[in-house]
Design a protein around this motif. Structure first.
Motif, PDB file in Angstrom:
ATOM      1  N   ASP A  28       0.831  -1.204   0.000  1.00 17.16           N
ATOM      2  CA  ASP A  28       0.000   0.000   0.000  1.00 17.16           C
ATOM      3  C   ASP A  28       0.869   1.259   0.000  1.00 17.16           C
ATOM      4  O   ASP A  28       0.593   2.222  -0.721  1.00 17.16           O
ATOM      5  CB  ASP A  28      -0.930   0.007   1.214  1.00 17.16           C
ATOM      6  N   SER A  29       1.929   1.250   0.796  1.00 22.72           N
ATOM      7  CA  SER A  29       2.835   2.404   0.841  1.00 22.72           C
ATOM      8  C   SER A  29       3.527   2.614  -0.502  1.00 22.72           C
ATOM      9  O   SER A  29       3.688   3.747  -0.959  1.00 22.72           O
ATOM     10  CB  SER A  29       3.881   2.214   1.938  1.00 22.72           C
ATOM     11  N   LEU A  30       3.937   1.532  -1.143  1.00 27.05           N
ATOM     12  CA  LEU A  30       4.593   1.640  -2.446  1.00 27.05           C
ATOM     13  C   LEU A  30       3.649   2.196  -3.503  1.00 27.05           C
ATOM     14  O   LEU A  30       4.041   3.026  -4.321  1.00 27.05           O
ATOM     15  CB  LEU A  30       5.129   0.279  -2.891  1.00 27.05           C
ATOM     16  N   LYS A  31       2.409   1.765  -3.499  1.00 28.94           N
ATOM     17  CA  LYS A  31       1.436   2.268  -4.469  1.00 28.94           C
ATOM     18  C   LYS A  31       1.224   3.769  -4.279  1.00 28.94           C
ATOM     19  O   LYS A  31       1.156   4.524  -5.253  1.00 28.94           O
ATOM     20  CB  LYS A  31       0.106   1.533  -4.321  1.00 28.94           C
ATOM     21  N   LYS A  32       1.140   4.209  -3.026  1.00 30.02           N
ATOM     22  CA  LYS A  32       0.950   5.626  -2.738  1.00 30.02           C
ATOM     23  C   LYS A  32       2.164   6.431  -3.210  1.00 30.02           C
ATOM     24  O   LYS A  32       2.026   7.480  -3.844  1.00 30.02           O
ATOM     25  CB  LYS A  32       0.736   5.824  -1.242  1.00 30.02           C
ATOM     26  N   THR A  33       3.361   5.930  -2.926  1.00 24.69           N
ATOM     27  CA  THR A  33       4.580   6.623  -3.332  1.00 24.69           C
ATOM     28  C   THR A  33       4.699   6.687  -4.851  1.00 24.69           C
ATOM     29  O   THR A  33       5.083   7.712  -5.410  1.00 24.69           O
ATOM     30  CB  THR A  33       5.809   5.917  -2.735  1.00 24.69           C
ATOM     31  N   GLN A  34       4.357   5.609  -5.529  1.00 27.44           N
ATOM     32  CA  GLN A  34       4.430   5.599  -6.985  1.00 27.44           C
ATOM     33  C   GLN A  34       3.456   6.594  -7.598  1.00 27.44           C
ATOM     34  O   GLN A  34       3.792   7.288  -8.559  1.00 27.44           O
ATOM     35  CB  GLN A  34       4.149   4.191  -7.522  1.00 27.44           C
ATOM     36  N   SER A  35       2.252   6.698  -7.047  1.00 33.87           N
ATOM     37  CA  SER A  35       1.283   7.648  -7.599  1.00 33.87           C
ATOM     38  C   SER A  35       1.755   9.080  -7.358  1.00 33.87           C
ATOM     39  O   SER A  35       1.570   9.954  -8.206  1.00 33.87           O
ATOM     40  CB  SER A  35      -0.101   7.422  -7.002  1.00 33.87           C
ATOM     41  N   GLN A  36       2.390   9.338  -6.217  1.00 32.73           N
ATOM     42  CA  GLN A  36       2.925  10.670  -5.948  1.00 32.73           C
ATOM     43  C   GLN A  36       4.090  10.977  -6.890  1.00 32.73           C
ATOM     44  O   GLN A  36       4.226  12.102  -7.369  1.00 32.73           O
ATOM     45  CB  GLN A  36       3.382  10.785  -4.496  1.00 32.73           C
ATOM     46  N   ALA A  37       4.920  10.008  -7.170  1.00 34.03           N
ATOM     47  CA  ALA A  37       6.065  10.205  -8.054  1.00 34.03           C
ATOM     48  C   ALA A  37       5.595  10.467  -9.484  1.00 34.03           C
ATOM     49  O   ALA A  37       6.192  11.268 -10.197  1.00 34.03           O
ATOM     50  CB  ALA A  37       6.993   8.998  -8.012  1.00 34.03           C
ATOM     51  N   GLN A  38       4.542   9.836  -9.911  1.00 32.76           N
ATOM     52  CA  GLN A  38       4.007  10.076 -11.248  1.00 32.76           C
ATOM     53  C   GLN A  38       3.466  11.494 -11.345  1.00 32.76           C
ATOM     54  O   GLN A  38       3.578  12.139 -12.379  1.00 32.76           O
ATOM     55  CB  GLN A  38       2.915   9.069 -11.580  1.00 32.76           C
ATOM     56  N   GLY A  39       2.889  12.015 -10.267  1.00 38.38           N
ATOM     57  CA  GLY A  39       2.401  13.385 -10.250  1.00 38.38           C
ATOM     58  C   GLY A  39       3.532  14.384 -10.373  1.00 38.38           C
ATOM     59  O   GLY A  39       3.371  15.459 -10.948  1.00 38.38           O
ATOM     60  N   CYS A  40       4.709  14.052  -9.863  1.00 37.51           N
ATOM     61  CA  CYS A  40       5.859  14.947  -9.966  1.00 37.51           C
ATOM     62  C   CYS A  40       6.357  15.041 -11.395  1.00 37.51           C
ATOM     63  O   CYS A  40       6.905  16.060 -11.795  1.00 37.51           O
ATOM     64  CB  CYS A  40       7.006  14.455  -9.073  1.00 37.51           C
TER      65      CYS A  40
END
Length: 61
Positions: A28-40
Motif C-alpha cells: 500500500d505504501s509503495l502504491k501511494k509513493t508511486q502515484s505521488q512520483a508520477q504526479g511529480c
C-alpha cells in the motif's frame, strides 16, 4: 563427515498472517509513493538558476 547435515528444521504450513499483513502494508505504501512520483513528472519545469549575480558590463560605471 561432509555428507551429513544435522540440525535443519523446515516448517511447512506455518502461520504467516503477520507476514501477510506486513507485506500488504508495504505494498500500500509503495502504491501511494508511486502515484505521488508520477504526479511529480507532470509538474512544470523551472528555468535555469543563476548561481552568481550578473557581472557589470564594461563602461556602465
Amino acid at each position: 563427515m561432509a555428507n551429513r547435515i544435522k540440525g535443519i528444521t523446515v516448517e511447512i504450513g506455518g502461520d504467516t498472517t503477520g507476514l501477510e499483513n506486513s507485506l500488504k502494508s508495504v505494498n500500500d505504501s509503495l502504491k501511494k509513493t508511486q502515484s505521488q512520483a508520477q504526479g511529480c513528472g507532470n509538474a512544470p519545469q523551472a528555468g535555469p538558476v543563476q548561481r552568481h549575480p550578473p557581472r557589470p558590463e564594461a563602461g556602465s560605471c
